[in-house]
Design a protein around this motif. Structure first.
Motif, PDB file in Angstrom:
ATOM      1  N   CYS A   1       0.887  -1.251   0.043  1.00  0.00           N
ATOM      2  CA  CYS A   1      -0.033   0.247   0.143  1.00  0.00           C
ATOM      3  C   CYS A   1       0.945   1.252  -0.126  1.00  0.00           C
ATOM      4  CB  CYS A   1      -0.754   0.068   1.245  1.00  0.00           C
ATOM      5  SG  CYS A   1      -2.370  -1.212   1.074  1.00  0.00           S
ATOM      6  N   GLY A   2       1.889   1.384   0.556  1.00  0.00           N
ATOM      7  CA  GLY A   2       2.857   2.465   0.865  1.00  0.00           C
ATOM      8  C   GLY A   2       3.469   2.569  -0.554  1.00  0.00           C
ATOM      9  N   ILE A   3       3.825   1.400  -1.404  1.00  0.00           N
ATOM     10  CA  ILE A   3       4.527   1.425  -2.531  1.00  0.00           C
ATOM     11  C   ILE A   3       3.698   2.215  -3.539  1.00  0.00           C
ATOM     12  CG2 ILE A   3       5.490   0.234  -4.675  1.00  0.00           C
ATOM     13  CD1 ILE A   3       6.703  -1.738  -2.507  1.00  0.00           C
ATOM     14  N   ALA A   4       2.355   1.605  -3.419  1.00  0.00           N
ATOM     15  CA  ALA A   4       1.191   2.038  -4.300  1.00  0.00           C
ATOM     16  C   ALA A   4       0.664   3.430  -4.169  1.00  0.00           C
ATOM     17  CB  ALA A   4       0.183   0.980  -4.481  1.00  0.00           C
ATOM     18  N   PHE A   5       0.579   3.884  -3.075  1.00  0.00           N
ATOM     19  CA  PHE A   5      -0.312   4.900  -2.698  1.00  0.00           C
ATOM     20  C   PHE A   5       0.511   6.182  -2.103  1.00  0.00           C
ATOM     21  CE2 PHE A   5      -3.423   1.418  -1.875  1.00  0.00           C
ATOM     22  CZ  PHE A   5      -4.033   1.662  -3.229  1.00  0.00           C
TER      23      PHE A   5
ATOM     24  N   TRP B   1      24.337  -1.997   3.780  1.00  0.00           N
ATOM     25  CA  TRP B   1      24.904  -1.505   4.995  1.00  0.00           C
ATOM     26  C   TRP B   1      23.656  -0.531   5.537  1.00  0.00           C
ATOM     27  CZ3 TRP B   1      27.736  -4.954   7.402  1.00  0.00           C
ATOM     28  CH2 TRP B   1      28.658  -5.524   6.850  1.00  0.00           C
ATOM     29  N   SER B   2      23.400   0.414   4.737  1.00  0.00           N
ATOM     30  CA  SER B   2      22.484   1.263   5.209  1.00  0.00           C
ATOM     31  C   SER B   2      20.963   0.687   5.978  1.00  0.00           C
ATOM     32  CB  SER B   2      21.872   2.225   4.294  1.00  0.00           C
ATOM     33  OG  SER B   2      21.189   1.657   3.120  1.00  0.00           O
ATOM     34  N   GLY B   3      20.583  -0.566   5.256  1.00  0.00           N
ATOM     35  CA  GLY B   3      19.572  -1.024   5.675  1.00  0.00           C
ATOM     36  C   GLY B   3      19.746  -1.913   6.948  1.00  0.00           C
ATOM     37  N   ILE B   4      21.031  -2.431   6.790  1.00  0.00           N
ATOM     38  CA  ILE B   4      21.450  -3.064   8.251  1.00  0.00           C
ATOM     39  C   ILE B   4      21.478  -2.138   9.381  1.00  0.00           C
ATOM     40  CG2 ILE B   4      23.479  -4.389   9.417  1.00  0.00           C
ATOM     41  CD1 ILE B   4      23.961  -5.580   6.591  1.00  0.00           C
ATOM     42  N   THR B   5      21.899  -1.119   9.149  1.00  0.00           N
ATOM     43  CA  THR B   5      21.957  -0.060  10.128  1.00  0.00           C
ATOM     44  C   THR B   5      20.723   0.322  10.527  1.00  0.00           C
ATOM     45  OG1 THR B   5      24.223   0.824   9.132  1.00  0.00           O
ATOM     46  CG2 THR B   5      23.069   2.359  10.842  1.00  0.00           C
ATOM     47  N   THR B   6      19.904   0.543   9.897  1.00  0.00           N
ATOM     48  CA  THR B   6      18.446   0.530  10.101  1.00  0.00           C
ATOM     49  C   THR B   6      17.737  -0.430  10.860  1.00  0.00           C
ATOM     50  OG1 THR B   6      18.217   2.028   8.094  1.00  0.00           O
ATOM     51  CG2 THR B   6      16.110   1.307   9.104  1.00  0.00           C
ATOM     52  N   PHE B   7      18.037  -1.687  10.614  1.00  0.00           N
ATOM     53  CA  PHE B   7      17.536  -2.801  11.046  1.00  0.00           C
ATOM     54  C   PHE B   7      18.017  -3.041  12.476  1.00  0.00           C
ATOM     55  CE2 PHE B   7      17.760  -7.389  11.831  1.00  0.00           C
ATOM     56  CZ  PHE B   7      16.374  -7.828  11.800  1.00  0.00           C
ATOM     57  N   ILE B   8      19.319  -2.774  12.713  1.00  0.00           N
ATOM     58  CA  ILE B   8      19.995  -3.196  14.226  1.00  0.00           C
ATOM     59  C   ILE B   8      19.359  -2.811  15.428  1.00  0.00           C
ATOM     60  CG2 ILE B   8      21.882  -2.836  15.529  1.00  0.00           C
ATOM     61  CD1 ILE B   8      23.633  -3.511  13.189  1.00  0.00           C
ATOM     62  N   PRO B   9      19.022  -1.426  15.370  1.00  0.00           N
ATOM     63  CA  PRO B   9      18.166  -0.932  16.599  1.00  0.00           C
ATOM     64  C   PRO B   9      16.789  -1.634  17.087  1.00  0.00           C
ATOM     65  CG  PRO B   9      18.819   0.870  15.311  1.00  0.00           C
ATOM     66  CD  PRO B   9      19.036  -0.359  14.364  1.00  0.00           C
TER      67      PRO B   9
ATOM     68  N   ALA C   1      14.334   2.174   3.162  1.00  0.00           N
ATOM     69  CA  ALA C   1      14.564   1.197   4.177  1.00  0.00           C
ATOM     70  C   ALA C   1      13.313   1.622   5.472  1.00  0.00           C
ATOM     71  CB  ALA C   1      15.742   0.554   4.684  1.00  0.00           C
ATOM     72  N   SER C   2      13.749   2.829   6.022  1.00  0.00           N
ATOM     73  CA  SER C   2      13.028   3.369   7.088  1.00  0.00           C
ATOM     74  C   SER C   2      11.763   3.563   6.884  1.00  0.00           C
ATOM     75  CB  SER C   2      13.443   4.628   7.302  1.00  0.00           C
ATOM     76  OG  SER C   2      13.532   5.497   6.266  1.00  0.00           O
ATOM     77  N   GLN C   3      11.220   3.660   5.815  1.00  0.00           N
ATOM     78  CA  GLN C   3       9.888   3.824   5.372  1.00  0.00           C
ATOM     79  C   GLN C   3       9.075   2.460   5.396  1.00  0.00           C
ATOM     80  OE1 GLN C   3      10.108   6.045   1.712  1.00  0.00           O
ATOM     81  NE2 GLN C   3       9.389   7.889   2.709  1.00  0.00           N
ATOM     82  N   TYR C   4       9.843   1.529   4.974  1.00  0.00           N
ATOM     83  CA  TYR C   4       9.195   0.138   4.731  1.00  0.00           C
ATOM     84  C   TYR C   4       9.227  -0.455   6.061  1.00  0.00           C
ATOM     85  CZ  TYR C   4      10.269  -0.509  -0.276  1.00  0.00           C
ATOM     86  OH  TYR C   4      10.377  -0.679  -1.588  1.00  0.00           O
ATOM     87  N   ILE C   5      10.099   0.013   7.018  1.00  0.00           N
ATOM     88  CA  ILE C   5      10.058  -0.622   8.308  1.00  0.00           C
ATOM     89  C   ILE C   5       9.015  -0.011   9.151  1.00  0.00           C
ATOM     90  CG2 ILE C   5      11.139  -0.447  10.782  1.00  0.00           C
ATOM     91  CD1 ILE C   5      13.743  -1.214   9.478  1.00  0.00           C
ATOM     92  N   TRP C   6       8.607   0.878   9.287  1.00  0.00           N
ATOM     93  CA  TRP C   6       7.600   1.554   9.919  1.00  0.00           C
ATOM     94  C   TRP C   6       6.116   1.150   9.486  1.00  0.00           C
ATOM     95  CZ3 TRP C   6       8.641   2.886  14.394  1.00  0.00           C
ATOM     96  CH2 TRP C   6       9.900   3.559  14.675  1.00  0.00           C
ATOM     97  N   LEU C   7       5.993   1.010   8.085  1.00  0.00           N
ATOM     98  CA  LEU C   7       4.813   0.541   7.540  1.00  0.00           C
ATOM     99  C   LEU C   7       4.595  -1.050   7.863  1.00  0.00           C
ATOM    100  CD1 LEU C   7       4.454   2.239   3.970  1.00  0.00           C
ATOM    101  CD2 LEU C   7       2.608   2.261   5.779  1.00  0.00           C
TER     102      LEU C   7
END
Length: 346
Positions: free
Chosen positions: A118-122, A204-212, A128-134
């Motif tokens: 839905c986030g991709i479509a609308f 590495w940016s995605g991994i950094t976002t994921f670690i916390p 990565a940070s947007q994907y995570i919160w959704l």
């Protein structure tokens, strides 16, 4: 000051199983082996001296050395995702007292996937940070919905009702995902590789976002493990031991959703890791979550990483996505577990 568990001496003391050290050593050795395999094998396999060049000699700029360096982020990401899914599975099984509970079986993965598509479509999200919160929002709402549906009627949230509610919810949400994608080809192109579950696009940016998210989820899992052991004895017994069952379930479920949602956001809906990792460890060490949770993290990391390697070898010169491999292995194991356990409570 109120807490989830009151400090009393009634909770079980820590007794290390005799086989714990042996299982820990086996898992650590397996971890080293799968890390080396992940760095060596793929569409272009490398020799051991080329592996050393890629890892320790940054001035060497050969094709093989660059292949090894590229695989480092993928390997780290698969280890972290496997650990997160292993712990998430252990928490969900403990909270629902369902031996076959898993993020994929309870529909949590599909809920996260729906919100991402839905986030991709609308909303035109792409980071990565947007994907995570959704994904976290979708996973949490789906978990609450499934538990609410499974709790209706006589007997409350029984294992069989939760699994059926999860399966029905997952099927309905998957239909919604398809309905959103079909008329939007650009969404389908962006979503289809993510949908099957893959660690191949790790950065590495995605991994950094994921670690916390990983750290918070695992810390909460460790902190709630003793109380979850008491909860396995039944709500009345747990209350007598000082456990606030409702608060405990909420906190542990949120930790499981956090781990599952963050993983799903970046790697796609990879199924069965939580189920496989937790059952292997419980078979070896027993039901004590103080050991099951950390060892499920290790075994989950091993299972997901070796599944990724198998996918690369089977699909060479391309690759078979890791979500396909885990589903192919996990589905028959789920059937066997369901037949043996007869869907009884933990």
């Amino acid at each position: 000051m109120n807490s989830t568990v009151t400090p009393n001496n009634n909770l079980p003391s820590l007794h290390i199983p005799k086989r714990f050290t042996l299982v820990l050593i086996i898992c650590l050795v397996a971890l080293v082996i799968v890390v080396l395999a992940s760095l060596i094998f793929g569409a272009r396999s490398v020799r051991f001296h080329e592996l050393i060049d890629g890892l320790f000699y940054s001035h060497i700029d050969s094709y093989e050395a660059n292949v090894v360096r590229k695989r480092i982020s993928r390997t780290v990401f698969s280890l972290l995702c496997g650990a997160a899914l292993g712990v998430s599975g252990a928490l969900m099984q403990a909270v629902t007292r369902n031996p076959i509970a898993d993020p994929s079986i309870l529909g949590v993965n599909t809920g996260a996937a729906l919100f991402v598509v839905c986030g991709i479509a609308f909303l035109n999200i792409s980071t990565a940070s947007q994907y995570i919160w959704l994904a976290l929002a979708g996973a949490a709402i789906t978990a609450v919905f499934v538990f609410g549906i499974g709790s209706m009627g006589r007997g409350g949230a029984t294992p069989i009702k939760l699994v059926l509610a999860g399966a029905a919810t997952s099927a309905a949400l998957a239909s919604l995902v398809t309905a959103i994608m079909i008329p939007r080809s650009y969404v389908m192109d962006q979503f289809r590789f993510w949908q099957v579950g893959s660690v191949g696009s790790a950065t590495w940016s995605g991994i950094t976002t994921f670690i916390p998210f990983l750290i918070i989820g695992i810390l909460v899992a460790f902190m709630t493990a003793p109380a979850l052991n008491a909860l396995a004895l039944g709500d009345e017994v747990a209350t007598g031991l000082g456990v606030r069952s409702g608060v405990l379930r909420l906190i542990a479920a949120l930790a499981g959703v956090l781990l599952c949602g963050a993983t799903t956001a970046l790697a796609g809906p990879i199924g069965f890791i939580g189920l496989l990792a937790t059952h292997v460890i419980r078979l070896l060490l027993g039901p004590d979550l103080r050991f099951v949770i950390p060892m499920s993290a290790l075994s989950g990391a091993v299972i997901l990483t070796i599944s990724d390697v198998i996918g690369r070898l089977i699909g060479s010169p391309g690759e078979l996505e890791v979500g396909v491999v885990t589903a192919f292995v996990g589905a028959p194991i789920l059937i066997i577990l369901a037949m043996k356990a007869k869907v009884r409570s933990l």
